[in-house]
Write an enzyme that holds these catalytic residues in place. Structure first.
Site, PDB file in Angstrom:
ATOM      1  N   ILE A 159      11.710  -6.629 -11.345  1.00 25.21           N
ATOM      2  CA  ILE A 159      11.589  -7.747 -10.393  1.00 25.21           C
ATOM      3  C   ILE A 159      10.892  -8.931 -11.062  1.00 25.21           C
ATOM      4  O   ILE A 159      11.279 -10.087 -10.860  1.00 25.21           O
ATOM      5  CB  ILE A 159      10.863  -7.289  -9.103  1.00 25.21           C
ATOM      6  CG1 ILE A 159      11.680  -6.182  -8.410  1.00 25.21           C
ATOM      7  CG2 ILE A 159      10.669  -8.473  -8.147  1.00 25.21           C
ATOM      8  CD1 ILE A 159      10.991  -5.508  -7.234  1.00 25.21           C
ATOM      9  N   ARG A 171       2.471  -5.041  -3.663  1.00 24.14           N
ATOM     10  CA  ARG A 171       1.743  -4.236  -2.688  1.00 24.14           C
ATOM     11  C   ARG A 171       0.428  -4.945  -2.390  1.00 24.14           C
ATOM     12  O   ARG A 171      -0.207  -5.504  -3.306  1.00 24.14           O
ATOM     13  CB  ARG A 171       1.442  -2.828  -3.233  1.00 24.14           C
ATOM     14  CG  ARG A 171       2.614  -1.878  -3.253  1.00 24.14           C
ATOM     15  CD  ARG A 171       3.081  -1.476  -1.838  1.00 24.14           C
ATOM     16  NE  ARG A 171       4.190  -0.537  -1.852  1.00 24.14           N
ATOM     17  CZ  ARG A 171       5.478  -0.878  -1.880  1.00 24.14           C
ATOM     18  NH1 ARG A 171       5.828  -2.151  -1.898  1.00 24.14           N
ATOM     19  NH2 ARG A 171       6.415   0.053  -1.865  1.00 24.14           N
ATOM     20  N   GLU A 190      -1.579  -2.686   5.742  1.00 24.69           N
ATOM     21  CA  GLU A 190      -0.404  -2.961   6.580  1.00 24.69           C
ATOM     22  C   GLU A 190      -0.303  -1.965   7.714  1.00 24.69           C
ATOM     23  O   GLU A 190      -0.581  -0.779   7.494  1.00 24.69           O
ATOM     24  CB  GLU A 190       0.872  -2.872   5.719  1.00 24.69           C
ATOM     25  CG  GLU A 190       1.080  -4.119   4.928  1.00 24.69           C
ATOM     26  CD  GLU A 190       2.317  -4.070   4.046  1.00 24.69           C
ATOM     27  OE1 GLU A 190       3.281  -3.372   4.393  1.00 24.69           O
ATOM     28  OE2 GLU A 190       2.298  -4.742   3.016  1.00 24.69           O
ATOM     29  N   HIS A 215       6.387  -7.964   5.115  1.00 26.16           N
ATOM     30  CA  HIS A 215       6.947  -7.026   4.122  1.00 26.16           C
ATOM     31  C   HIS A 215       8.478  -7.001   4.201  1.00 26.16           C
ATOM     32  O   HIS A 215       9.077  -5.958   4.501  1.00 26.16           O
ATOM     33  CB  HIS A 215       6.351  -5.622   4.313  1.00 26.16           C
ATOM     34  CG  HIS A 215       6.401  -4.811   3.045  1.00 26.16           C
ATOM     35  ND1 HIS A 215       5.421  -3.912   2.682  1.00 26.16           N
ATOM     36  CD2 HIS A 215       7.325  -4.758   2.048  1.00 26.16           C
ATOM     37  CE1 HIS A 215       5.747  -3.348   1.531  1.00 26.16           C
ATOM     38  NE2 HIS A 215       6.898  -3.850   1.129  1.00 26.16           N
TER      39      HIS A 215
HETATM   40  C1  GLV Z   1       9.389  -2.275  -0.813  1.00 24.77           C
HETATM   41  O1  GLV Z   1       8.281  -2.711  -0.753  1.00 24.77           O
HETATM   42  C2  GLV Z   1       9.825  -1.336  -1.791  1.00 24.77           C
HETATM   43  O2  GLV Z   1       8.978  -0.796  -2.527  1.00 24.77           O
HETATM   44  O3  GLV Z   1      11.029  -1.095  -1.881  1.00 24.77           O
END
Ligand code: GLV
Length: 329
Positions: free
Chosen positions: A159, A240, A269, A287
């Protein structure tokens, strides 16, 4: 007919994935629109061979010990900090996640948060809705330029790299820090520059976090790190919540130590620190980094594929603890 293994799905997921599971197994789905408590999860899991679960389901050592029939925990998420992987491995339970399919969608959202915070999109929307748009003004809702700004990426995995590509598309200077420096060719191809954590923190106009939550990354960004950042810097977190010390962040935002934040994840959360709710320089989201129709369906079907493979004697495509198979062989 041969005995069909049973699988529990802890929460409604896209129906296509449930149908895939149901073509192989007896499937029990929690159709209630709420997460189950630890006790409820334990009770519903009794006798089950598989669990497809979401990131709010704690798969603890206790839970694993109380379900000796369990062979696979298939997380419908790329992050798996909700699972005690060591305990699962010890008990011979395979664990899987859903990488790759959500990479671009999550990076899209991280970049959306970045631009929303930089250009005050949420404030602007509220302004217009409140009927305050009475005339064009030269100094109305001024924000920060994204193009040619410096972004610091903490973590350059899947990512993080997708985020780097988006940032390069906006002509940003991309600095990154993680444990291992990429090789020079990869750095050149991505247009990124390795720097120490301190350099990244002090040079970044935007800081975006892309590391998994582990004991080592918990509170990676705390008071000391926030103190190194520019007073105008904006922190973006789509990884996170607990990567950031949320109290220290609230303090840094309250005192103007940093310029703003855009947060999709929170330390406790679904609770959000109440101070954040009142801050106009903070963009908040529940989220939803991977929440596009196509990606959420792909995550669920990949989780189903992992579960089916595990319970039909094949290696699941996204097995997190292959040691379990080696121990069995
Ligand atoms: C979302 O937060 C994931 O880990 O896919």
């Amino acid at each position: 007919m041969a005995h069909r293994p049973s699988v529990f799905v802890s929460r409604q997921i896209p129906e296509k994935a449930i149908e895939m599971l149901a073509s192989h197994f007896d499937v029990d789905v929690n159709r209630e629109d709420r997460a189950l408590s630890a006790d409820e999860l334990r009770v519903r899991l009794q006798g089950k061979a598989g669990l497809a679960c979401l990131l709010h389901d704690r798969v603890s050592e206790n839970l694993l010990a109380s379900v000796p029939t369990l062979r696979i925990v298939s997380n419908v998420a790329v992050g798996y900090d909700n699972i005690d992987l060591t305990a699962a491995t010890r008990q011979g339970v395979m664990c899987t996640n859903t990488p790759d399919v959500l990479t671009d969608t999550t990076a899209d959202f991280a970049f959306a948060l970045l631009t929303a915070a930089a250009r005050r999109v949420v404030e602007a929307d509220g302004f217009v809705r409140a009927g305050k748009f009475t005339e064009f003004k030269i100094d109305l809702l001024l924000g920060q330029d994204v193009h040619h700004a410096t972004i610091g990426l903490i973590g350059l995995g899947r990512i993080g790299r997708a985020m780097a590509r988006r940032c390069r598309g906006f002509d940003m200077r991309v600095l990154y820090h993680q444990r291992h420096q990429l090789d020079r060719d990869e750095e050149r191809e991505l247009g990124v520059t390795f720097a120490t954590k301190e350099q990244v923190l002090s040079l970044a106009d935007f800081l975006s976090l892309h590391v998994p939550l582990t004991p080592e990354t918990r509170h990676l960004i705390g008071a000391a790190e926030l103190a190194l950042m520019k007073p105008t810097a904006i922190l973006i977190n789509t990884s996170r919540g607990a990567i950031v010390d949320e109290l220290a962040l609230v303090d840094a935002l309250t005192t103007g130590r940093i310029g703003g934040a855009a947060l999709d994840v929170f330390e406790q959360e679904p609770q959000v620190h109440p101070a954040l709710l009142g801050m106009s320089n903070v963009v908040l989201a529940p989220h939803i980094g991977s929440a596009s129709h196509a990606t959420r369906e792909r995550m669920a079907t990949l989780a189903a594929e992992n579960c089916i493979a595990a319970l039909t004697g094949q290696r699941p495509p996204n097995l997190l603890n292959p040691e379990v198979l080696i121990a069995r062989a």
